[in-house]
Design a protein around this motif. Sequence first.
Motif, mmCIF file in Angstrom:
data_model
loop_
_atom_site.group_PDB
_atom_site.id
_atom_site.type_symbol
_atom_site.label_atom_id
_atom_site.label_comp_id
_atom_site.label_asym_id
_atom_site.label_seq_id
_atom_site.Cartn_x
_atom_site.Cartn_y
_atom_site.Cartn_z
ATOM 1 N N THR A 133 0.817 -1.220 0.000
ATOM 2 C CA THR A 133 0.000 0.000 0.000
ATOM 3 C C THR A 133 0.848 1.266 0.000
ATOM 4 N N ARG A 134 2.131 1.166 0.263
ATOM 5 C CA ARG A 134 3.102 2.274 0.157
ATOM 6 C C ARG A 134 2.627 3.564 0.829
ATOM 7 N N ASN A 135 2.253 3.451 2.070
ATOM 8 C CA ASN A 135 1.866 4.595 2.896
ATOM 9 C C ASN A 135 0.608 5.321 2.419
ATOM 10 N N GLU A 136 -0.160 4.725 1.535
ATOM 11 C CA GLU A 136 -1.481 5.257 1.164
ATOM 12 C C GLU A 136 -2.492 4.708 2.161
ATOM 13 N N ARG A 137 -3.608 5.367 2.270
ATOM 14 C CA ARG A 137 -4.673 4.858 3.145
ATOM 15 C C ARG A 137 -5.522 3.856 2.373
ATOM 16 N N PHE A 138 -5.645 2.673 2.946
ATOM 17 C CA PHE A 138 -6.462 1.590 2.375
ATOM 18 C C PHE A 138 -7.392 1.075 3.467
ATOM 19 N N TRP A 139 -8.651 0.871 3.090
ATOM 20 C CA TRP A 139 -9.580 0.241 4.018
ATOM 21 C C TRP A 139 -9.229 -1.227 4.178
ATOM 22 N N ILE A 140 -9.299 -1.703 5.427
ATOM 23 C CA ILE A 140 -9.171 -3.128 5.727
ATOM 24 C C ILE A 140 -10.416 -3.524 6.498
ATOM 25 N N GLY A 141 -10.515 -4.763 6.888
ATOM 26 C CA GLY A 141 -11.736 -5.267 7.534
ATOM 27 C C GLY A 141 -11.798 -5.072 9.029
ATOM 28 N N LEU A 142 -11.210 -4.011 9.535
ATOM 29 C CA LEU A 142 -11.239 -3.698 10.962
ATOM 30 C C LEU A 142 -12.200 -2.524 11.167
ATOM 31 N N THR A 143 -13.099 -2.663 12.130
ATOM 32 C CA THR A 143 -14.102 -1.612 12.331
ATOM 33 C C THR A 143 -14.455 -1.457 13.806
ATOM 34 N N ASP A 144 -14.871 -0.257 14.142
ATOM 35 C CA ASP A 144 -15.438 0.001 15.478
ATOM 36 C C ASP A 144 -16.829 0.605 15.310
ATOM 37 N N GLN A 145 -17.503 0.258 14.244
ATOM 38 C CA GLN A 145 -18.806 0.840 13.922
ATOM 39 C C GLN A 145 -19.877 0.489 14.949
ATOM 40 N N ASN A 146 -19.761 -0.656 15.625
ATOM 41 C CA ASN A 146 -20.772 -1.029 16.619
ATOM 42 C C ASN A 146 -20.616 -0.244 17.917
ATOM 43 N N TRP A 151 -12.669 -2.283 18.731
ATOM 44 C CA TRP A 151 -12.338 -2.754 17.389
ATOM 45 C C TRP A 151 -12.638 -4.229 17.223
ATOM 46 N N GLU A 152 -13.072 -4.554 16.030
ATOM 47 C CA GLU A 152 -13.300 -5.969 15.696
ATOM 48 C C GLU A 152 -13.109 -6.174 14.199
ATOM 49 N N TRP A 153 -12.591 -7.333 13.861
ATOM 50 C CA TRP A 153 -12.472 -7.706 12.451
ATOM 51 C C TRP A 153 -13.836 -8.128 11.945
ATOM 52 N N ILE A 154 -14.076 -7.939 10.669
ATOM 53 C CA ILE A 154 -15.400 -8.273 10.115
ATOM 54 C C ILE A 154 -15.696 -9.763 10.208
ATOM 55 N N ASP A 155 -14.664 -10.602 10.381
ATOM 56 C CA ASP A 155 -14.910 -12.044 10.521
ATOM 57 C C ASP A 155 -14.847 -12.509 11.978
#
Length: 187
Positions: A133-146, A151-155
Amino acid sequence: MDEEHLHDDLRVFRGRNFFQEMPRSDFAVYSLLALSFLLTITLFAVSLSRVSALSSKFHEEHLDRRQNFSGSDLLLFPCGAKSREWEYFDGKCYYFSLSKMNWFKAKEQCEEMRAHLAVIDSYAEQNFITFRTRNERFWIGLTDQNSEGEWEWIDGTDYRHVWVSGKWNDVHCTFECYYVCEKPLPR
């Protein structure tokens, strides 16, 4: 030649029985030639039939091979011959997006590709994704939306075992970033 002589020859020819007057040796030769001709035609027809059957079988195997990519394709493209935009690492396939979108849309895009946002479960995987990803921002499957800060992984995988301070950012889910999808190797 005069006409009368021609009629005489024609009468003589009509009166003869060609096969009766032919010497036995000539008859045998002509019979063998006719038999050889018939055998050649038969052999040609059988050969043509075999070639057609083999051609059909080859065509079917070729189609099967195109659908189930070959061993050499598997070495070159472990994520699938038709999935060249996917990258292989440590038994999984990864897709690094070229467009930005919010977390929810990124999650949806991964699911449409029969994958999910990347769940990082080893330091090796984290290093692979960080390097890629070379220091760019990329979404991964980690969220704190609840619950903010939880934090929790989507799986459902525990996220604390790989956390390295400063490697992941917490930005609002509506922020637009690139995203990383992950899926198992095709079978």
